[in-house]
Design an enzyme around this catalytic site. Structure first.
Site, PDB file in Angstrom:
ATOM      1  N   ASN A  34      -3.083 -10.548  20.387  1.00  0.00           N
ATOM      2  CA  ASN A  34      -1.699 -10.124  20.611  1.00  0.00           C
ATOM      3  C   ASN A  34      -0.967 -10.962  21.652  1.00  0.00           C
ATOM      4  O   ASN A  34       0.236 -11.178  21.545  1.00  0.00           O
ATOM      5  CB  ASN A  34      -1.663  -8.647  21.015  1.00  0.00           C
TER       6      ASN A  34
ATOM      7  N   TYR B 232      -7.069  -1.935  34.474  1.00  0.00           N
ATOM      8  CA  TYR B 232      -7.473  -3.068  33.638  1.00  0.00           C
ATOM      9  C   TYR B 232      -8.192  -4.166  34.428  1.00  0.00           C
ATOM     10  O   TYR B 232      -8.585  -5.177  33.845  1.00  0.00           O
ATOM     11  CB  TYR B 232      -6.259  -3.667  32.933  1.00  0.00           C
TER      12      TYR B 232
ATOM     13  N   ASN C  31       0.661  -7.652  24.812  1.00  0.00           N
ATOM     14  CA  ASN C  31       1.426  -7.897  23.597  1.00  0.00           C
ATOM     15  C   ASN C  31       2.855  -8.350  23.850  1.00  0.00           C
ATOM     16  O   ASN C  31       3.602  -8.618  22.896  1.00  0.00           O
ATOM     17  CB  ASN C  31       1.416  -6.654  22.686  1.00  0.00           C
TER      18      ASN C  31
ATOM     19  N   ASP D 111      -9.221 -14.366  26.375  1.00  0.00           N
ATOM     20  CA  ASP D 111     -10.494 -13.865  25.884  1.00  0.00           C
ATOM     21  C   ASP D 111     -10.612 -14.111  24.381  1.00  0.00           C
ATOM     22  O   ASP D 111      -9.614 -14.173  23.666  1.00  0.00           O
ATOM     23  CB  ASP D 111     -10.625 -12.368  26.186  1.00  0.00           C
TER      24      ASP D 111
ATOM     25  N   HIS E 142     -10.611  -8.154  28.433  1.00  0.00           N
ATOM     26  CA  HIS E 142      -9.303  -8.640  27.973  1.00  0.00           C
ATOM     27  C   HIS E 142      -8.564  -9.384  29.085  1.00  0.00           C
ATOM     28  O   HIS E 142      -7.590 -10.076  28.808  1.00  0.00           O
ATOM     29  CB  HIS E 142      -8.467  -7.447  27.489  1.00  0.00           C
TER      30      HIS E 142
END
Length: 204
Positions: A121, A17, A75, A100, A22
């Site tokens: 989330n 990631y 989340n 974001d 994100h």
């Protein structure tokens, strides 16, 4: 009491990631850490329910603040936030959450206090665990080109032609955070909301 006690950048942990859209909040925390002086080793928790990285830093104006990266996945960001708020006896309404935002193009940002989560989330989780939506937010635009699936787009990396625009935005966002830490919300909001970057380069 400090106007802002805790700065939180949202993202997902793990190499897969890194530098994704994100993770814009993580990238801004990294920008702040590069520009500010940190003191002491970061507090880290791993392999437990609410993992996080927590840094103590001093700004060029000699303001001291904590910076948090929740490592719970997006989340569940609120679980790490709640743990830090409780342990350090911090006020949820004196935190800044940087995240974001698909409803803004890359290179634009908005600073606000409270409001809805627009389906994000990370914000949903923080609202739940903090017990209030009345905290400060810095919305960092990533855009959403037509025809892209939202989930795959936010988890994609910034394209090479976007890098200069990304760096310009991170620098401007850092300035906005520094103004906010000085206690002048209106000036910080005017800086962030009024920021207009140079035209982004066209993709090769």
């Amino acid at each position: 009491m400090a106007f802002i006690e805790l700065i939180i950048g949202l993202g997902n942990p793990g190499r897969e990631y890194e530098n994704t859209r994100h993770n814009f909040g993580f990238l801004l925390v990294d920008e702040l850490l590069r520009a500010w002086s940190t003191f002491g080793a970061p507090d880290t928790v791993s392999g437990r329910k609410d993992p996080f990285e927590l840094y103590r830093a001093t700004t060029p104006a000699k303001q001291r603040v904590m910076l948090l990266k929740p490592l719970t996945y997006m989340n569940k960001s609120g679980e790490a936030v709640r743990r830090v708020l409780d342990y350090y006896h911090l006020d949820a309404e004196k935190m800044l959450v940087m995240h974001d935002e698909m409803d803004l193009p890359l290179g634009r940002m908005r600073l606000k206090t409270g409001g809805g989560n627009a389906g994000h989330n990370g914000l949903k989780s923080i609202d739940l665990h903090a017990g209030t939506p009345n905290y400060h937010r810095m919305r960092l635009g990533i855009g959403k080109p037509a025809g892209f699936d939202g989930a795959s787009f936010v988890l994609g990396r910034f394209a090479p032609f976007e890098r200069s625009l990304l760096e310009e935005t991170l620098t401007a966002a850092r300035k906005g955070v520094e103004i906010l830490l000085g206690g002048d919300f209106r000036a910080a909001q005017q800086h962030c909301n009024g920021f207009t970057p140079m035209d982004p380069p066209e993709p090769a």
